[in-house]
Scaffold this active site. Structure first.
Site, mmCIF file in Angstrom:
data_model
loop_
_atom_site.group_PDB
_atom_site.id
_atom_site.type_symbol
_atom_site.label_atom_id
_atom_site.label_comp_id
_atom_site.label_asym_id
_atom_site.label_seq_id
_atom_site.Cartn_x
_atom_site.Cartn_y
_atom_site.Cartn_z
ATOM 1 N N LYS A 204 -3.947 -6.961 -7.772
ATOM 2 C CA LYS A 204 -3.730 -5.518 -7.565
ATOM 3 C C LYS A 204 -2.410 -5.233 -6.842
ATOM 4 O O LYS A 204 -1.662 -4.369 -7.257
ATOM 5 C CB LYS A 204 -4.877 -4.902 -6.738
ATOM 6 N N ARG B 137 -3.283 -18.388 -1.663
ATOM 7 C CA ARG B 137 -2.655 -17.313 -0.884
ATOM 8 C C ARG B 137 -2.898 -17.521 0.613
ATOM 9 O O ARG B 137 -2.004 -17.314 1.432
ATOM 10 C CB ARG B 137 -3.200 -15.949 -1.330
ATOM 11 N N ARG C 19 -3.223 -15.328 5.682
ATOM 12 C CA ARG C 19 -4.165 -14.214 5.863
ATOM 13 C C ARG C 19 -5.514 -14.752 6.322
ATOM 14 O O ARG C 19 -6.104 -15.594 5.644
ATOM 15 C CB ARG C 19 -4.316 -13.451 4.542
ATOM 16 N N ARG D 125 -13.645 1.514 -2.935
ATOM 17 C CA ARG D 125 -14.383 0.258 -3.047
ATOM 18 C C ARG D 125 -15.886 0.507 -3.103
ATOM 19 O O ARG D 125 -16.655 -0.454 -3.211
ATOM 20 C CB ARG D 125 -14.075 -0.620 -1.840
ATOM 21 N N ARG E 156 -16.459 -11.958 0.434
ATOM 22 C CA ARG E 156 -15.731 -10.808 -0.140
ATOM 23 C C ARG E 156 -16.048 -10.653 -1.624
ATOM 24 O O ARG E 156 -16.155 -9.542 -2.134
ATOM 25 C CB ARG E 156 -14.219 -10.971 0.087
HETATM 26 P P1 AMP Z 1 -7.589 -5.997 0.676
HETATM 27 O O1 AMP Z 1 -6.247 -6.280 1.254
HETATM 28 O O2 AMP Z 1 -7.588 -4.793 -0.231
HETATM 29 O O3 AMP Z 1 -8.209 -7.205 0.030
HETATM 30 O O4 AMP Z 1 -8.545 -5.610 1.907
HETATM 31 C C1 AMP Z 1 -8.827 -6.527 2.944
HETATM 32 C C2 AMP Z 1 -10.058 -6.087 3.707
HETATM 33 O O5 AMP Z 1 -9.852 -4.780 4.269
HETATM 34 C C3 AMP Z 1 -11.327 -5.935 2.875
HETATM 35 O O6 AMP Z 1 -12.001 -7.178 2.721
HETATM 36 C C4 AMP Z 1 -12.128 -4.944 3.714
HETATM 37 O O7 AMP Z 1 -12.713 -5.554 4.832
HETATM 38 C C5 AMP Z 1 -11.046 -3.999 4.215
HETATM 39 N N1 AMP Z 1 -10.817 -2.867 3.277
HETATM 40 C C6 AMP Z 1 -9.699 -2.597 2.547
HETATM 41 N N2 AMP Z 1 -9.859 -1.494 1.812
HETATM 42 C C7 AMP Z 1 -11.107 -1.035 2.061
HETATM 43 C C8 AMP Z 1 -11.884 0.061 1.586
HETATM 44 N N3 AMP Z 1 -11.392 0.917 0.667
HETATM 45 N N4 AMP Z 1 -13.149 0.217 2.072
HETATM 46 C C9 AMP Z 1 -13.646 -0.637 2.991
HETATM 47 N N5 AMP Z 1 -12.990 -1.699 3.463
HETATM 48 C C10 AMP Z 1 -11.727 -1.908 3.018
#
Ligand code: AMP
Length: 192
Positions: A14, A128, A134, A89, A145
């Site tokens: 993404k 990654r 990260r 999400r 996740r």
């Molecule tokens: P990402 O970088 O999009 O993979 O997000 C990393 C983490 O941030 C996720 O595993 C969630 O814990 C949190 N997170 C990001 N976006 C959201 C969202 N829209 N709703 C809830 N948690 C989020």
């Protein structure tokens, strides 16, 4: 206005594809994960709350996430559109986004659903984690996740199908080929 939701499991590409979309169409980018990581880095109250959820591979509660998104969106007034990366999400977030955009006289133009097989997602995320450090890219948290994705996020595919916004994209292949498919889909709806 071009409002794109880029959708997919963790590791589906993404973020990478969002960069290409921003460069091509000149729209703003919201990555909710990046917003939260910046808050953690700056050691804010929000960051402290978010860290607990992120480290456990869990989602941040909807109300909090929706407020964060609304304030970022307000900062984009007058833009050509937005790519939403990592939001929505949950169904509650999708409904909130629909309402927020409607209040601004807008809507989601297209939901781009990047599909990547599970074993490939694991491989990409572990790689990654080694490269970027990260904290949530370790095997145990990745599994959580992916589980959260299947239970809470994947139902959005049917939700956006009902909204007639869903577009499936094969997320396996070269960055260029995948982006080519996305561009065809976006140009298709843009010209309607
Ligand atoms: P990402 O970088 O999009 O993979 O997000 C990393 C983490 O941030 C996720 O595993 C969630 O814990 C949190 N997170 C990001 N976006 C959201 C969202 N829209 N709703 C809830 N948690 C989020």
């Amino acid at each position: 206005m071009l409002n794109i939701v880029i959708f997919g499991a963790p590791g589906s590409g993404k973020g990478t594809q969002s960069e290409r979309i921003v460069a091509e169409y000149g729209i703003n980018h919201i990555s909710t994960g990046d917003v939260l990581r910046a808050e953690i880095k700056n050691d804010t109250e929000l960051g402290k709350t978010a860290k607990g959820f992120i480290d456990q591979g869990q989602l941040i509660p909807d109300e909090l996430m929706i407020d964060i998104l609304a304030s970022v969106l307000d900062g984009f007034e007058g833009s050509k559109g937005v790519i939403f990366d990592g939001f929505p999400r949950t169904i509650a977030q999708a409904e909130a986004l629909k309402k927020m955009l409607a209040e601004r006289g807008q809507e989601v133009t297209l939901m781009v659903d990047l599909e990547v097989p599970e074993d490939e997602l694991m491989t990409r995320l572990i790689k990654r984690g080694k490269e970027s450090g990260r904290a949530d890219d370790n095997e145990e948290t990745i599994k959580k996740r992916l589980d959260v994705y299947h239970k809470q996020t994947a139902p959005l595919i049917d939700w956006y199908k009902k909204e007639k916004k869903h577009c499936h994209i094969n997320g396996l292949g070269t960055l260029e080929n995948i982006f080519g498919d996305i561009r065809k889909a976006v140009d298709g709806v843009k010209s309607v």
